[in-house]
Design an enzyme around this catalytic site. Structure first.
Site, short mmCIF file in Angstrom:
data_model
loop_
_atom_site.label_atom_id
_atom_site.label_comp_id
_atom_site.label_asym_id
_atom_site.label_seq_id
_atom_site.Cartn_x
_atom_site.Cartn_y
_atom_site.Cartn_z
CG HIS A 77 -1.89 -1.94 -7.38
ND1 HIS A 77 -0.86 -1.71 -6.50
CD2 HIS A 77 -1.53 -2.99 -8.12
CE1 HIS A 77 0.08 -2.59 -6.72
NE2 HIS A 77 -0.30 -3.40 -7.70
CG ASP A 109 -1.78 -1.24 1.31
OD1 ASP A 109 -2.26 -1.69 0.26
OD2 ASP A 109 -1.92 -1.78 2.42
#
Ligand code: GDP
Length: 424
Positions: A40, A12
């Site tokens: 994503h 992340d």
């Protein structure tokens, strides 16, 4: 030239945005590991997307998206994702799936759920997408490779064999219904139909592309600290998250990876269990979580609130080193504009001694953060295009981090969009 975009930390970090941005110059974008367990988040002119299987380059009509042999391929997720893009007006992407990729079966997902139930409070924080059972089977040599879908006789025989071993565990360990060979076979035939148009000898395709001087991007999932060898074992993922694995998971020569762009976020976040030395709690964490990323730090796949912490120089220095970093992309810096002072973890105190080397897991559990505070810049830096135009304290923060991690920060990301980037 081949470039890899990988994460320095727990995932992340904003790899999707950096890949999407670099995708402008790329001919081919390759996923080389992991499955649909992480995701994503990408914001661009078509809207906001959460990608789990497709590489972040699918939005350009000049790129080809490749699913490499190292990926845990869940065929229905891939097909759904392709459809989702088309439905939102994205031009139908060019996709190639390695004939050597293996497939996540519905029983892998069941085994993942059953194991989490069995472990209860002692679980590893699995996203229950079947990834760990999938990779276990791959290395136990009972996985299904895409190429095998085209030999129905062997498939039937293999489905029988798999039921024999799986059903012992289902009955005696999990007390759950048995698998039936005909169901497995039927599932495989469905996958064959869905995937057939995309199947490709990916390593041969990439070899030719390299010879032709094409720009190839390898897109990593998660980050260094989730690598099964070099991460915080056992709180790791089941396939290597390192750029080096890009060579294996895509099927290209290792010496062709010329640039390794390691993405580092300006503060820390993590999902799942495991030691997280610079972690913060309570209101301080809630505030950062709420302001973080683009719309808060919540999992792209699960929606789970992420654990939050300050930037960790020890973990990031190690994370960059183990990736073989040539360039650091420092992301989400704009989010820190609200702070009067910005705490940074500059060392770990373990048994009364301070270290800047990232330790193995047992020692990591004992580490306490050594915090230094830097002055904040107290303004919004989004929209700034030149490094010199950033507030002085903001530049000082970047330069402090760069000095501590020991790798050059060549890109600073100051917003979620493709153009929110400052090159140094
Ligand atoms: P990945 O798995 O490494 O791609 O990370 P995520 O998908 O979790 O991306 C992090 C989040 O931050 C996404 O929502 C991005 O849109 C967002 N993001 C990326 N770079 C920046 C940035 O520089 N500033 C802000 N505010 N958000 C960013």
């Amino acid at each position: 030239m081949v470039k890899a975009v990988v994460g320095a930390n727990w995932g992340d970090e904003g790899k999707g945005k950096i890949t999407d941005m670099l995708g402008k110059e790329a001919d081919i974008i390759v996923r080389f590991q992991g499955g649909a367990n992480a995701g994503h988040t990408i914001v661009n002119n078509y809207g906001k997307f959460a990608l789990h299987t497709l590489p972040s380059g699918v939005f350009y009509d000049h790129t080809t998206s490749v699913i490499g042999n190292g990926v845990a391929l869940h065929v229905p997720t891939l097909i759904k994702e392709i459809q989702g893009l088309v439905d939102q007006g994205v031009p139908k992407p060019k996709i190639k799936v390695s004939d050597r990729a293996q497939m996540v079966m519905s029983y892998h997902i069941l085994f993942d759920q059953y194991e989490e139930e069995r472990l209860a409070g002692k679980s590893f924080g699995s996203t229950k997408s079947g990834i760990a059972p999938f990779y276990s089977d791959k290395y136990a040599k009972i996985g299904f490779q895409v190429s095998e879908l085209f030999d129905e006789v062997s498939l039937k025989e293999k489905a029988e064999r798999i039921c024999e071993t799986k059903n012992v565990i289902l009955e005696h360990l999990y007390h759950k219904p048995a698998l039936k060979p005909e169901d497995i076979f039927r599932e495989l035939m469905e996958y064959k139909e869905m995937i057939a148009p995309y199947v490709c000898d990916v390593s041969a395709y990439l070899w030719d592309a390299i010879k032709e001087g094409k720009e190839i991007l390898l897109e990593g999932q998660l980050g260094s600290l989730k690598d099964p060898d070099h991460g915080i074992y056992p709180m790791v993922t089941s396939s290597s998250t390192l750029a080096a694995y890009g060579a294996i998971g895509a099927g290209i020569p290792p010496y062709e990876i010329k640039k390794i762009i390691t993405v580092c976020k300006a503060y820390s976040s993590a999902v799942g269990a495991g030691a997280f030395v610079s972690e913060i709690f309570g209101e301080e964490a809630d505030e950062l979580r709420k302001r973080g990323g683009d719309g808060g730090e919540y999992g792209a796949t699960t929606g789970r609130p992420r654990r939050m912490g300050w930037f960790d120089c020890v973990a990031s220095k190690y994370g960059c080193r183990i990736q073989g970093t040539t360039d650091v992309a420092f992301t989400v810096l704009d989010v820190l504009g609200y702070l009067d002072e910005i705490p940074v973890c500059v060392g770990y105190e373990i048994d009364g001694e301070v270290t800047t080397e990232f330790p193995t897991t047992a020692l990591l559990e004992k580490a306490k953060p050594v915090i230094e505070k830097l002055p904040g810049w107290k303004c919004d830096i989004r929209g700034i295009k030149k490094y010199e135009d950033l507030p002085e304290n903001c530049r000082k923060y970047v330069e402090f981090v760069e000095e501590k991690i020991g790798f050059p920060i060549t890109m600073v990301s100051n917003g979620p969009g493709r153009d929110d980037i400052i090159y140094r």
